[in-house]
Design an enzyme around this catalytic site. Sequence first.
Site, PDB file in Angstrom:
ATOM      1  N   TYR A   1     -59.415 -44.508 -72.503  1.00 20.40           N
ATOM      2  CA  TYR A   1     -58.930 -45.474 -71.515  1.00 20.40           C
ATOM      3  C   TYR A   1     -60.018 -46.544 -71.372  1.00 20.40           C
ATOM      4  O   TYR A   1     -61.083 -46.301 -70.817  1.00 20.40           O
ATOM      5  CB  TYR A   1     -58.655 -44.820 -70.165  1.00 20.40           C
ATOM      6  CG  TYR A   1     -57.584 -43.743 -70.183  1.00 20.40           C
ATOM      7  CD1 TYR A   1     -56.600 -43.723 -71.170  1.00 20.40           C
ATOM      8  CD2 TYR A   1     -57.542 -42.766 -69.198  1.00 20.40           C
ATOM      9  CE1 TYR A   1     -55.613 -42.749 -71.171  1.00 20.40           C
ATOM     10  CE2 TYR A   1     -56.561 -41.788 -69.196  1.00 20.40           C
ATOM     11  CZ  TYR A   1     -55.598 -41.782 -70.185  1.00 20.40           C
ATOM     12  OH  TYR A   1     -54.631 -40.812 -70.192  1.00 20.40           O
TER      13      TYR A   1
ATOM     14  N   GLY B   1     -42.850 -42.109 -63.827  1.00 19.90           N
ATOM     15  CA  GLY B   1     -42.147 -42.928 -64.807  1.00 19.90           C
ATOM     16  C   GLY B   1     -43.071 -43.765 -65.669  1.00 19.90           C
ATOM     17  O   GLY B   1     -42.627 -44.473 -66.562  1.00 19.90           O
TER      18      GLY B   1
ATOM     19  N   PHE C   1     -45.435 -46.722 -67.032  1.00 17.00           N
ATOM     20  CA  PHE C   1     -45.630 -48.172 -66.893  1.00 17.00           C
ATOM     21  C   PHE C   1     -44.437 -48.844 -66.195  1.00 17.00           C
ATOM     22  O   PHE C   1     -44.577 -49.921 -65.638  1.00 17.00           O
ATOM     23  CB  PHE C   1     -45.887 -48.801 -68.266  1.00 17.00           C
ATOM     24  CG  PHE C   1     -47.183 -48.335 -68.871  1.00 17.00           C
ATOM     25  CD1 PHE C   1     -48.393 -48.833 -68.406  1.00 17.00           C
ATOM     26  CD2 PHE C   1     -47.199 -47.370 -69.875  1.00 17.00           C
ATOM     27  CE1 PHE C   1     -49.602 -48.385 -68.940  1.00 17.00           C
ATOM     28  CE2 PHE C   1     -48.393 -46.919 -70.417  1.00 17.00           C
ATOM     29  CZ  PHE C   1     -49.605 -47.425 -69.941  1.00 17.00           C
ATOM     30  N   THR C   2     -43.275 -48.194 -66.273  1.00 16.08           N
ATOM     31  CA  THR C   2     -42.114 -48.704 -65.539  1.00 16.08           C
ATOM     32  C   THR C   2     -41.695 -47.633 -64.545  1.00 16.08           C
ATOM     33  O   THR C   2     -40.929 -46.724 -64.878  1.00 16.08           O
ATOM     34  CB  THR C   2     -40.935 -48.985 -66.513  1.00 16.08           C
ATOM     35  OG1 THR C   2     -41.446 -49.715 -67.636  1.00 16.08           O
ATOM     36  CG2 THR C   2     -39.847 -49.767 -65.841  1.00 16.08           C
ATOM     37  N   PRO C   3     -42.233 -47.674 -63.323  1.00 18.89           N
ATOM     38  CA  PRO C   3     -41.944 -46.598 -62.373  1.00 18.89           C
ATOM     39  C   PRO C   3     -40.443 -46.349 -62.186  1.00 18.89           C
ATOM     40  O   PRO C   3     -39.618 -47.258 -62.311  1.00 18.89           O
ATOM     41  CB  PRO C   3     -42.622 -47.088 -61.092  1.00 18.89           C
ATOM     42  CG  PRO C   3     -43.748 -47.958 -61.570  1.00 18.89           C
ATOM     43  CD  PRO C   3     -43.226 -48.630 -62.805  1.00 18.89           C
TER      44      PRO C   3
HETATM   45  N1  LIG Z   1     -51.674 -37.090 -72.029  1.00 19.50           N
HETATM   46  C1  LIG Z   1     -51.219 -38.305 -72.206  1.00 19.50           C
HETATM   47  O1  LIG Z   1     -50.890 -38.694 -73.309  1.00 19.50           O
HETATM   48  C2  LIG Z   1     -51.094 -39.230 -71.048  1.00 19.50           C
HETATM   49  C3  LIG Z   1     -50.301 -40.388 -71.176  1.00 19.50           C
HETATM   50  C4  LIG Z   1     -50.182 -41.213 -70.061  1.00 19.50           C
HETATM   51  C5  LIG Z   1     -50.829 -40.894 -68.893  1.00 19.50           C
HETATM   52  N2  LIG Z   1     -51.609 -39.771 -68.809  1.00 19.50           N
HETATM   53  C6  LIG Z   1     -52.259 -39.374 -67.544  1.00 19.50           C
HETATM   54  O2  LIG Z   1     -51.269 -39.240 -66.571  1.00 19.50           O
HETATM   55  C7  LIG Z   1     -51.613 -40.015 -65.418  1.00 19.50           C
HETATM   56  C8  LIG Z   1     -50.364 -40.508 -64.747  1.00 19.50           C
HETATM   57  O3  LIG Z   1     -49.633 -41.357 -65.616  1.00 19.50           O
HETATM   58  P1  LIG Z   1     -49.502 -42.923 -65.407  1.00 19.50           P
HETATM   59  O4  LIG Z   1     -50.537 -43.403 -64.480  1.00 19.50           O
HETATM   60  O5  LIG Z   1     -49.418 -43.523 -66.749  1.00 19.50           O
HETATM   61  O6  LIG Z   1     -48.053 -43.062 -64.821  1.00 19.50           O
HETATM   62  P2  LIG Z   1     -47.393 -42.700 -63.417  1.00 19.50           P
HETATM   63  O7  LIG Z   1     -48.315 -41.914 -62.567  1.00 19.50           O
HETATM   64  O8  LIG Z   1     -46.057 -42.153 -63.718  1.00 19.50           O
HETATM   65  O9  LIG Z   1     -47.148 -44.151 -62.805  1.00 19.50           O
HETATM   66  C9  LIG Z   1     -48.140 -45.086 -62.667  1.00 19.50           C
HETATM   67  C10 LIG Z   1     -47.463 -46.400 -62.352  1.00 19.50           C
HETATM   68  O10 LIG Z   1     -46.798 -46.286 -61.090  1.00 19.50           O
HETATM   69  C11 LIG Z   1     -47.336 -47.244 -60.177  1.00 19.50           C
HETATM   70  N3  LIG Z   1     -47.430 -46.555 -58.889  1.00 19.50           N
HETATM   71  C12 LIG Z   1     -48.227 -45.513 -58.575  1.00 19.50           C
HETATM   72  N4  LIG Z   1     -48.023 -45.119 -57.305  1.00 19.50           N
HETATM   73  C13 LIG Z   1     -47.058 -45.941 -56.809  1.00 19.50           C
HETATM   74  C14 LIG Z   1     -46.428 -46.032 -55.564  1.00 19.50           C
HETATM   75  N5  LIG Z   1     -46.728 -45.195 -54.567  1.00 19.50           N
HETATM   76  N6  LIG Z   1     -45.490 -47.006 -55.394  1.00 19.50           N
HETATM   77  C15 LIG Z   1     -45.167 -47.853 -56.390  1.00 19.50           C
HETATM   78  N7  LIG Z   1     -45.746 -47.804 -57.611  1.00 19.50           N
HETATM   79  C16 LIG Z   1     -46.687 -46.854 -57.817  1.00 19.50           C
HETATM   80  C17 LIG Z   1     -48.666 -47.653 -60.729  1.00 19.50           C
HETATM   81  O11 LIG Z   1     -48.968 -48.987 -60.369  1.00 19.50           O
HETATM   82  P3  LIG Z   1     -50.140 -49.345 -59.322  1.00 19.50           P
HETATM   83  O12 LIG Z   1     -51.429 -49.227 -60.064  1.00 19.50           O
HETATM   84  O13 LIG Z   1     -49.812 -50.726 -58.909  1.00 19.50           O
HETATM   85  O14 LIG Z   1     -50.023 -48.359 -58.193  1.00 19.50           O
HETATM   86  C18 LIG Z   1     -48.431 -47.534 -62.225  1.00 19.50           C
HETATM   87  O15 LIG Z   1     -47.768 -48.709 -62.707  1.00 19.50           O
HETATM   88  C19 LIG Z   1     -52.496 -41.117 -65.978  1.00 19.50           C
HETATM   89  O16 LIG Z   1     -53.290 -41.684 -64.968  1.00 19.50           O
HETATM   90  C20 LIG Z   1     -53.268 -40.381 -67.039  1.00 19.50           C
HETATM   91  O17 LIG Z   1     -54.375 -39.747 -66.448  1.00 19.50           O
HETATM   92  C21 LIG Z   1     -51.726 -38.938 -69.872  1.00 19.50           C
END
Ligand SMILES: NC(=O)c1ccc[n+]([C@@H]2O[C@H](COP(=O)([O-])OP(=O)(O)OC[C@H]3O[C@@H](n4cnc5c(N)ncnc54)[C@H](OP(=O)(O)O)[C@@H]3O)[C@@H](O)[C@H]2O)c1
Length: 292
Positions: free
Chosen positions: A63, A216, A218-220
């Site tokens: 990252y 969800g 990148f697209t919540p």
């Molecule tokens: N193993 C893998 O391959 C892999 C792949 C992807 C991710 N990950 C891990 O999984 C974690 C979670 O995944 P992710 O961060 O990609 O996706 P996520 O948690 O499903 O969603 C993050 C997205 O939701 C928005 N968001 C978060 N809280 C919100 C809220 N209360 N209201 C409205 N929007 C909200 C964030 O924007 P804002 O920043 O504006 O809040 C961001 O755009 C990552 O941080 C990473 O550590 C692992």
Amino acid sequence: MTDISRAGAFALGDLTVNRMGYGAMQLAGPGVFGPPKDRDQALAVLREAVASGVDHIDTSDFYGPHVTNQIIREALSPYPEGLTIVTKLGARRGDDASWLPYSEPAELVQGIEDNLRNLGVEVLDVVNLRVMGDIHAPSEGSIGAKFSVLAEQQKKGKIRHLGLSNVTSTQVAEARTIAPVVCVQNQYNLVQRDDDALIDELAGLGVAYTPFFPLGGFTPLQSSALSEVAAELGATPMQVALAWLLQRAPNILLIPGTSSVTHLRENLAAASLSLSPEVIRRLDAIAKSPAV
Ligand SMILES: NC(=O)c1ccc[n+]([C@@H]2O[C@H](COP(=O)([O-])OP(=O)(O)OC[C@H]3O[C@@H](n4cnc5c(N)ncnc54)[C@H](OP(=O)(O)O)[C@@H]3O)[C@@H](O)[C@H]2O)c1
């Protein structure tokens, strides 16, 4: 302040973590590449998470690359007792932000050293082998050679526990013949439920399942049924999506990602949101007709 311990705890080997954790991927720049737009805000999110009781942070040295781990170190080192940082290895970043799968065992060993240096620790708590598969979905194929490299490094004392990411049930079984697996991290949420059977299988084995993209990605998530339920409960759709995951299975650990302190607080508050069986039935129906 939310008492996140209301969501319970789960063991990652000899480490016990609150089921409500935090994922740090959103702390890097756009496209998970380069520095964040607001570094102070990134530091504040991490400090607020830990001050709120979060003791499980998910990260990777890819990252940024390196950026997220360096921000974690700056925000939280010296690390509080009981904080578990889970990292993952399996790819490096190209100059154009591309994700390039590791092809050589030496890259895994180098990746461990990069994580140790950037996080500023002597031993990594948990390392997930990130299998690149079809990027966000697993595909079959032996992972034994790569997992053996991590098992070797575990024996050398560089890693406490091992996990897997983006894997199939067959690959979990293969890895478990090489070394214990404490967690699996695959894509899963209210509408992406390919892993329903795997989650239950891992629950039976006492292995944690940590969904990535729990909101969800990148697209919540967007769904009128989800919004309706949330309005009825006086909660937000994101809180309901997280509460649904917590109630889906006892081995599910949450790592919702955010770059915002406001969203972080909102997400952590889902630890105390309880959903009735009738609400769960309505939410389960979303996956059967996700285009709403
Ligand atoms: N193993 C893998 O391959 C892999 C792949 C992807 C991710 N990950 C891990 O999984 C974690 C979670 O995944 P992710 O961060 O990609 O996706 P996520 O948690 O499903 O969603 C993050 C997205 O939701 C928005 N968001 C978060 N809280 C919100 C809220 N209360 N209201 C409205 N929007 C909200 C964030 O924007 P804002 O920043 O504006 O809040 C961001 O755009 C990552 O941080 C990473 O550590 C692992």
